[in-house]
Design a protein around this motif. Structure first.
Motif, short mmCIF file in Angstrom:
data_model
loop_
_atom_site.label_atom_id
_atom_site.label_comp_id
_atom_site.label_asym_id
_atom_site.label_seq_id
_atom_site.Cartn_x
_atom_site.Cartn_y
_atom_site.Cartn_z
N GLY A 1 0.79 -1.22 0.00
CA GLY A 1 0.00 0.00 0.00
C GLY A 1 0.83 1.28 0.00
N LYS A 2 2.08 1.18 -0.41
CA LYS A 2 2.95 2.36 -0.47
C LYS A 2 2.88 2.98 -1.86
N THR A 3 3.31 4.22 -1.95
CA THR A 3 3.40 4.86 -3.26
C THR A 3 4.71 4.45 -3.93
N ALA A 4 4.79 4.66 -5.23
CA ALA A 4 6.00 4.31 -5.97
C ALA A 4 7.19 5.12 -5.45
N GLU A 5 6.97 6.38 -5.11
CA GLU A 5 8.06 7.22 -4.60
C GLU A 5 8.60 6.69 -3.28
N GLU A 6 7.70 6.25 -2.41
CA GLU A 6 8.13 5.68 -1.13
C GLU A 6 8.97 4.43 -1.34
N ILE A 7 8.56 3.61 -2.27
CA ILE A 7 9.28 2.37 -2.55
C ILE A 7 10.64 2.67 -3.16
N LEU A 8 10.70 3.64 -4.08
CA LEU A 8 11.97 3.99 -4.71
C LEU A 8 12.97 4.52 -3.70
N ASN A 9 12.51 5.11 -2.60
CA ASN A 9 13.42 5.58 -1.56
C ASN A 9 14.16 4.42 -0.89
N ASP A 10 13.67 3.21 -1.04
CA ASP A 10 14.33 2.02 -0.49
C ASP A 10 15.52 1.59 -1.34
N TYR A 11 15.74 2.25 -2.47
CA TYR A 11 16.83 1.91 -3.38
C TYR A 11 17.75 3.12 -3.53
N PRO A 12 18.62 3.37 -2.54
CA PRO A 12 19.43 4.59 -2.54
C PRO A 12 20.47 4.67 -3.66
N LYS A 13 20.83 3.55 -4.27
CA LYS A 13 21.84 3.59 -5.33
C LYS A 13 21.28 4.02 -6.68
#
Length: 48
Positions: free
Chosen positions: A21-33
């Motif tokens: 139930g997260k947004t795409a932006e929130e999920i992309l923050n989990d990939y710092p590289k």
């Protein structure tokens, strides 16, 4: 970014959005590289 890698990210993000139930932006923050350009490219592919 290679098309195959982008497609994998798109599928993973779509699945996580449905499950968590997260947004795409929130999920992309989990990939710092990922660079900002790569993140933009993935977000564009998600909107298609």
């Amino acid at each position: 970014m290679l098309e195959a890698i982008k497609n994998i990210f798109v599928r993973v993000i779509q699945r996580r959005m449905a499950e968590e139930g997260k947004t795409a932006e929130e999920i992309l923050n989990d990939y710092p590289k990922l660079t900002d350009e790569e993140k933009t490219e993935i977000l564009s592919a998600l909107q298609r």
